[in-house]
Design an enzyme around this catalytic site. Sequence first.
Site, PDB file in Angstrom:
ATOM      1  N   PRO A   2      68.601 -91.967 -22.250  1.00 58.04           N
ATOM      2  CA  PRO A   2      69.398 -93.071 -21.709  1.00 58.04           C
ATOM      3  C   PRO A   2      69.476 -93.015 -20.180  1.00 58.04           C
ATOM      4  O   PRO A   2      69.690 -91.963 -19.604  1.00 58.04           O
ATOM      5  CB  PRO A   2      70.783 -92.839 -22.328  1.00 58.04           C
ATOM      6  CG  PRO A   2      70.559 -91.937 -23.486  1.00 58.04           C
ATOM      7  CD  PRO A   2      69.385 -91.094 -23.119  1.00 58.04           C
ATOM      8  N   GLU A   3      69.290 -94.163 -19.551  1.00 60.75           N
ATOM      9  CA  GLU A   3      69.468 -94.277 -18.114  1.00 60.75           C
ATOM     10  C   GLU A   3      70.721 -95.121 -17.885  1.00 60.75           C
ATOM     11  O   GLU A   3      71.323 -95.625 -18.835  1.00 60.75           O
ATOM     12  CB  GLU A   3      68.230 -94.930 -17.490  1.00 60.75           C
ATOM     13  CG  GLU A   3      66.936 -94.277 -17.950  1.00 60.75           C
ATOM     14  CD  GLU A   3      66.099 -93.663 -16.849  1.00 60.75           C
ATOM     15  OE1 GLU A   3      66.416 -93.838 -15.661  1.00 60.75           O
ATOM     16  OE2 GLU A   3      65.113 -92.977 -17.181  1.00 60.75           O
ATOM     17  N   LYS A  51      76.174 -92.548 -15.893  1.00 61.41           N
ATOM     18  CA  LYS A  51      75.841 -92.385 -17.309  1.00 61.41           C
ATOM     19  C   LYS A  51      77.038 -91.941 -18.130  1.00 61.41           C
ATOM     20  O   LYS A  51      76.891 -91.445 -19.240  1.00 61.41           O
ATOM     21  CB  LYS A  51      74.700 -91.377 -17.437  1.00 61.41           C
ATOM     22  CG  LYS A  51      73.452 -91.809 -16.686  1.00 61.41           C
ATOM     23  CD  LYS A  51      72.346 -90.821 -16.905  1.00 61.41           C
ATOM     24  CE  LYS A  51      71.209 -91.042 -15.943  1.00 61.41           C
ATOM     25  NZ  LYS A  51      70.197 -89.992 -16.096  1.00 61.41           N
ATOM     26  N   ASN A 164      64.929 -90.285 -15.586  1.00 61.94           N
ATOM     27  CA  ASN A 164      63.541 -89.917 -15.338  1.00 61.94           C
ATOM     28  C   ASN A 164      62.583 -91.097 -15.321  1.00 61.94           C
ATOM     29  O   ASN A 164      61.591 -91.075 -14.598  1.00 61.94           O
ATOM     30  CB  ASN A 164      63.094 -88.889 -16.375  1.00 61.94           C
ATOM     31  CG  ASN A 164      61.913 -88.093 -15.881  1.00 61.94           C
ATOM     32  OD1 ASN A 164      61.844 -87.786 -14.689  1.00 61.94           O
ATOM     33  ND2 ASN A 164      60.979 -87.799 -16.754  1.00 61.94           N
ATOM     34  N   ARG A 242      61.979 -82.266 -16.652  1.00 61.17           N
ATOM     35  CA  ARG A 242      61.654 -83.681 -16.511  1.00 61.17           C
ATOM     36  C   ARG A 242      60.166 -83.841 -16.277  1.00 61.17           C
ATOM     37  O   ARG A 242      59.599 -83.235 -15.391  1.00 61.17           O
ATOM     38  CB  ARG A 242      62.392 -84.277 -15.306  1.00 61.17           C
ATOM     39  CG  ARG A 242      63.875 -84.022 -15.333  1.00 61.17           C
ATOM     40  CD  ARG A 242      64.549 -84.949 -16.302  1.00 61.17           C
ATOM     41  NE  ARG A 242      65.999 -84.948 -16.102  1.00 61.17           N
ATOM     42  CZ  ARG A 242      66.782 -85.948 -16.451  1.00 61.17           C
ATOM     43  NH1 ARG A 242      66.267 -87.024 -16.977  1.00 61.17           N
ATOM     44  NH2 ARG A 242      68.074 -85.867 -16.268  1.00 61.17           N
TER      45      ARG A 242
END
Length: 253
Positions: A2-3, A51, A164, A242
Amino acid sequence: VPEGDTVHVAARKLHRALAAQRIERSDFRVPRFATTDLRGQTVREVDARGKHILMRTDAGVTVHSHFAMEGEWRIYAANARARGPNHEMRAVLDTERARAVGYRLAILEVLRTANEDDVVGHLGPDPLRADWDAAEAARRMKQHGGDTISDALLDQTIVAGWGNVYRNEINFLRGHHPERLVRDCDVEATIALGARLLRANRERAGQVTTGNLRDKNWVYSRARLPCMRCGATIEKRNDTARVTYWCPACQPG
Ligand SMILES: [Zn+2]
């Protein structure tokens, strides 16, 4: 993963389902809050910062949750059976109209709304909020001049929201090699672009950075494929948690 835009979409769905609703049952399946009971309180609003999701009640209580890599909230009709494995459910909130279930939440805690800064006060400005402050974001990023732009884009104390996918896509669109230092980048232009990308995706699930729903991203998840701009082979590096993708021609070192 999730971003920020995904989290804002989730918060708005929760808000629509729960705001002004009285909680009839709450069940927090983390040891510290196992006995916490919000029954009788009314949900005032559900907000997102970066977030983080903040669900506030009229009793001055906030339920703070964070998805990390895999978390989510799902909304069901009142008393409907929640899907998915029981052991993944961290929180269940029942109102007269809806049941909200939080799955695989990396953070779940209940605190006084007056103390929210203890858990989200470190965050930088969030491009999806009305109080977005691009100049403050730039000031914070420039304090990290010796960091790589890749690290700075993920640092939630600089800007809250990018993950990411955006990190890789912003670097492609700005022509930054992933290891370029912040001090060698146009910080204002980078932040403005990243804020635009987040806002462009605020109403949909998923991160489209090309403007094309079929080929959603320029480099993210496109290892060994030809660059859609120049045809060079997209590279991938996996040496941190990442994954990094870049076009060696469009993003020279
Ligand atoms: Zn290229």
